[in-house]
Design a protein around this motif. Structure first.
Motif, PDB file in Angstrom:
ATOM      1  N   GLU A 165      18.883  40.328 -39.832  1.00 12.39           N
ATOM      2  CA  GLU A 165      18.583  41.866 -40.270  1.00 12.39           C
ATOM      3  C   GLU A 165      18.556  42.742 -39.125  1.00 12.39           C
ATOM      4  O   GLU A 165      17.640  42.167 -38.162  1.00 12.39           O
ATOM      5  CB  GLU A 165      17.673  41.915 -41.437  1.00 12.39           C
ATOM      6  CG  GLU A 165      17.722  41.146 -42.538  1.00 12.39           C
ATOM      7  CD  GLU A 165      16.721  41.518 -43.480  1.00 12.39           C
ATOM      8  OE1 GLU A 165      15.418  41.930 -43.394  1.00 12.39           O
ATOM      9  OE2 GLU A 165      16.410  40.376 -44.388  1.00 12.39           O
ATOM     10  N   PRO A 166      19.054  43.949 -39.075  1.00  7.61           N
ATOM     11  CA  PRO A 166      18.838  44.982 -37.861  1.00  7.61           C
ATOM     12  C   PRO A 166      17.216  45.178 -37.853  1.00  7.61           C
ATOM     13  O   PRO A 166      17.055  45.390 -36.594  1.00  7.61           O
ATOM     14  CB  PRO A 166      19.561  46.278 -38.319  1.00  7.61           C
ATOM     15  CG  PRO A 166      20.568  45.734 -39.386  1.00  7.61           C
ATOM     16  CD  PRO A 166      20.075  44.571 -40.069  1.00  7.61           C
ATOM     17  N   MET A 202      15.770  42.389 -35.702  1.00  6.54           N
ATOM     18  CA  MET A 202      16.185  42.415 -34.334  1.00  6.54           C
ATOM     19  C   MET A 202      15.667  43.527 -33.562  1.00  6.54           C
ATOM     20  O   MET A 202      15.303  43.374 -32.416  1.00  6.54           O
ATOM     21  CB  MET A 202      17.902  42.859 -34.245  1.00  6.54           C
ATOM     22  CG  MET A 202      18.715  41.708 -34.800  1.00  6.54           C
ATOM     23  SD  MET A 202      18.613  40.417 -33.599  1.00  6.54           S
ATOM     24  CE  MET A 202      19.412  40.688 -32.330  1.00  6.54           C
ATOM     25  N   ASP A 203      15.184  44.493 -34.139  1.00 10.43           N
ATOM     26  CA  ASP A 203      14.375  45.623 -33.482  1.00 10.43           C
ATOM     27  C   ASP A 203      13.185  45.250 -33.313  1.00 10.43           C
ATOM     28  O   ASP A 203      12.601  45.711 -32.278  1.00 10.43           O
ATOM     29  CB  ASP A 203      14.129  47.035 -34.464  1.00 10.43           C
ATOM     30  CG  ASP A 203      15.756  47.683 -34.660  1.00 10.43           C
ATOM     31  OD1 ASP A 203      16.683  47.311 -33.784  1.00 10.43           O
ATOM     32  OD2 ASP A 203      15.895  48.312 -35.421  1.00 10.43           O
ATOM     33  N   LYS A 204      12.399  44.338 -33.990  1.00 15.00           N
ATOM     34  CA  LYS A 204      11.189  43.822 -33.690  1.00 15.00           C
ATOM     35  C   LYS A 204      11.283  42.673 -32.539  1.00 15.00           C
ATOM     36  O   LYS A 204       9.939  42.502 -32.041  1.00 15.00           O
ATOM     37  CB  LYS A 204      10.497  43.286 -34.970  1.00 15.00           C
ATOM     38  CG  LYS A 204      10.153  44.177 -35.998  1.00 15.00           C
ATOM     39  CD  LYS A 204       9.701  43.341 -37.172  1.00 15.00           C
ATOM     40  CE  LYS A 204       9.533  44.499 -38.286  1.00 15.00           C
ATOM     41  NZ  LYS A 204       8.950  43.769 -39.551  1.00 15.00           N
ATOM     42  N   LEU A 205      12.304  42.329 -32.125  1.00 13.93           N
ATOM     43  CA  LEU A 205      12.144  41.260 -31.152  1.00 13.93           C
ATOM     44  C   LEU A 205      12.118  41.784 -29.751  1.00 13.93           C
ATOM     45  O   LEU A 205      12.500  42.747 -29.509  1.00 13.93           O
ATOM     46  CB  LEU A 205      13.609  40.460 -31.159  1.00 13.93           C
ATOM     47  CG  LEU A 205      14.014  39.629 -32.529  1.00 13.93           C
ATOM     48  CD1 LEU A 205      15.250  38.954 -32.264  1.00 13.93           C
ATOM     49  CD2 LEU A 205      12.912  38.402 -32.654  1.00 13.93           C
ATOM     50  N   SER A 206      11.342  40.982 -28.771  1.00 16.60           N
ATOM     51  CA  SER A 206      11.160  41.224 -27.492  1.00 16.60           C
ATOM     52  C   SER A 206      12.291  41.117 -26.658  1.00 16.60           C
ATOM     53  O   SER A 206      13.477  40.198 -27.188  1.00 16.60           O
ATOM     54  CB  SER A 206      10.072  40.649 -27.057  1.00 16.60           C
ATOM     55  OG  SER A 206      10.231  39.323 -26.755  1.00 16.60           O
ATOM     56  N   ASP A 207      12.406  41.697 -25.549  1.00 16.79           N
ATOM     57  CA  ASP A 207      13.647  41.319 -24.583  1.00 16.79           C
ATOM     58  C   ASP A 207      13.944  39.862 -24.639  1.00 16.79           C
ATOM     59  O   ASP A 207      14.996  39.453 -24.330  1.00 16.79           O
ATOM     60  CB  ASP A 207      13.660  42.171 -23.495  1.00 16.79           C
ATOM     61  CG  ASP A 207      13.523  43.827 -23.633  1.00 16.79           C
ATOM     62  OD1 ASP A 207      14.050  44.195 -24.533  1.00 16.79           O
ATOM     63  OD2 ASP A 207      13.190  44.534 -22.667  1.00 16.79           O
TER      64      ASP A 207
END
Length: 151
Positions: free
Chosen positions: A98-99, A102-107
């Motif tokens: 889910e997008p 993905m937004d919550k993931l760190s670099d």
């Protein structure tokens, strides 16, 4: 007071509704959850997937063995339990991330996901090459053996 037949016949759990997560089960302690996940891997995954999954599972549980923050522990166990529930169903094979997640993931996590994607794609290309080369190489060997025997 006597229980009515209507109460006896009612379901004990709420019905599953498409588009919603399955109702959460009681959170399993770490070791029973770990064993359950290994059993699910054994039943549901192919050989290569199982090796990768078991290795990753063991490494993650080792890495989180000394965590003392209760929120981290609950989050860790909850996510792994949901993973196990997803594997027990068959819709996980075509599922996309889910997008919002993905937004919550760190670099660093995004980098790891990208490396994993590349490794899977490379592994897929290598296995396709092996499948294509196998019959071709066998045909060449047979032709070479047959040609050298006739000379």
């Amino acid at each position: 007071m006597r229980p009515s037949t209507r109460l006896l016949a009612s379901p004990t759990t709420t019905p599953f509704r498409p588009g919603r997560r399955a109702p959460a089960l009681a959170l399993l302690p770490p070791i029973p959850l770990y064993r359950r996940l290994l059993r699910i891997h054994r039943k549901k995954l192919g050989t290569e997937e199982r090796v990768f999954g078991d290795t990753y599972l063991k490494a993650e549980f080792r890495r989180h063995r000394d965590i003392e923050n209760p929120l981290h522990i609950v989050g860790f166990l909850t996510e792994w339990q949901q993973y196990g529930q997803q594997l027990e169903g068959d819709d996980w094979k075509e599922q996309k991330i889910e997008p919002a997640l993905m937004d919550k993931l760190s670099d660093q996590q995004i980098g790891q996901m990208y490396e994993l994607m590349q490794a899977i794609q490379k592994r897929g290309r290598d296995s396709v090459d092996e499948e294509e080369d196998g019959p071709v190489l066998r045909a060449i060997e047979e032709a070479t053996k047959g040609g050298s025997g006739n000379s």
